[in-house]
Design a protein around this motif. Structure first.
Motif: not given
Length: 61
Positions: A9-25
């Motif tokens: 919910r935080r640290g995203k720009i558009l939808a958070g897809v890139c933030a989710a992938l970067s956090e996961r990997f």
């Protein structure tokens, strides 16, 4: 790789897809974002992004 794949919910720009992938990997967000930009220029990055936006659930509040 202890994190589950959820859109933050935080640290995203558009939808958070890139933030989710970067956090996961465990890779920097800017590299994932750069990858999507390059993939969008030379491939089907927009379609992949939208598909992941639909597939990856949003993190609980």
């Amino acid at each position: 790789m202890a994190h589950t794949l959820t859109r933050p919910r935080r640290g995203k720009i558009l939808a958070g897809v890139c933030a989710a992938l970067s956090e996961r990997f465990g890779i920097p967000k800017f590299l994932v974002r750069l990858g999507f930009i390059l993939f969008g220029l030379f491939g089907v990055g927009e379609i992949a992004y939208i598909a992941l936006w639909i597939i990856i659930p949003k993190a609980p509040a």
